[in-house]
Design an enzyme around this catalytic site. Structure first.
Site, short mmCIF file in Angstrom:
data_model
loop_
_atom_site.label_atom_id
_atom_site.label_comp_id
_atom_site.label_asym_id
_atom_site.label_seq_id
_atom_site.Cartn_x
_atom_site.Cartn_y
_atom_site.Cartn_z
N GLN A 1 0.84 -1.20 0.00
CA GLN A 1 0.00 0.00 0.00
C GLN A 1 0.88 1.25 0.00
OE1 GLN A 1 -3.18 0.10 2.87
NE2 GLN A 1 -3.91 2.05 2.11
N PHE A 2 1.21 1.72 -1.21
CA PHE A 2 2.06 2.90 -1.33
C PHE A 2 1.41 4.14 -0.76
CE2 PHE A 2 -0.52 3.44 -5.09
CZ PHE A 2 -0.60 4.81 -5.29
N THR A 3 0.07 4.14 -0.62
CA THR A 3 -0.62 5.32 -0.10
C THR A 3 -0.29 5.60 1.36
OG1 THR A 3 -2.62 4.09 0.43
CG2 THR A 3 -2.50 5.09 -1.76
#
Length: 149
Positions: A78-80
Site C-alpha cells: 500500500q504505497f498510499t
C-alpha cells in the site's frame, strides 16, 4: 518502511473479484515503502511484527504472538501509506519508493515473515485490490522503521 497492522478474525484480498490471499485469525499488514528503505528496514519490521504480542492469553491480557495462536499473516502492499496531504487536499506520493524498489522490498519482507515460520498470504503488487477484514478488538498498530511514530 511503514506498516498498519490489524488483528483480525479473518481477512482476504481479491483482484478482479477473485480471492488471491486469505487468512483466518491473524494479522493484516498494509505495507508501504519509501525511497530510503533498505533490507534492514524490512528485517526490523518483519521481526517486530512476527513477535508482536497483541493476542489475548487465557487471562485476557495481550500477551501472545501470531504463532502462539496458530494465526497467519496477510501482507498487502500500500504505497498510499506515504501519501502526504500537509499541503492541500490532494495527496502527494513523492515519498513512496519507485515500483521496482518497492516490489523488491515488499517481496523481501514477505520472505522474512515466512522465514519466521508464519503462514503468509499476500495481495498482488501494483494491482487494484479489494481488502475485506474483520478487525478483532478492534486492535490496530502503526509501525515505522524510522520510528517516527
Amino acid at each position: 518502511m511503514r506498516a498498519v497492522i490489524q488483528r483480525v478474525s479473518r481477512a482476504q484480498v481479491a483482484v478482479e473479484g477473485k480471492t488471491v490471499g486469505e487468512i483466518k485469525r491473524g494479522l493484516l499488514v498494509l505495507l508501504g515503502v519509501t525511497h530510503t528503505d533498505t533490507e534492514g528496514d524490512a528485517d526490523y519490521l518483519a521481526g517486530k511484527i512476527a513477535g508482536l504480542r497483541i493476542f489475548e492469553d487465557p487471562n485476557g491480557k495481550m500477551n501472545l504472538d501470531t504463532a502462539a495462536v496458530g494465526g497467519g499473516i496477510l501482507v498487502v502492499s500500500q504505497f498510499t501509506l506515504y501519501g502526504d496531504v500537509r499541503h492541500g487536499k490532494r495527496p502527494s506520493f513523492d515519498a513512496a519508493a519507485p515500483p521496482e524498489r518497492a516490489r523488491q522490498l515488499y517481496e523481501y519482507f514477505v520472505e522474512r515473515i515466512r522465514a519466521a515460520g508464519l503462514p503468509c498470504q499476500t495481495g498482488r503488487f501494483q494491482e487494484m485490490m479489494q481488502v475485506e477484514l474483520v478487525n478483532d478488538g478492534p486492535v490496530t498498530i502503526l509501525l515505522d522503521s524510522a520510528k517516527t511514530f
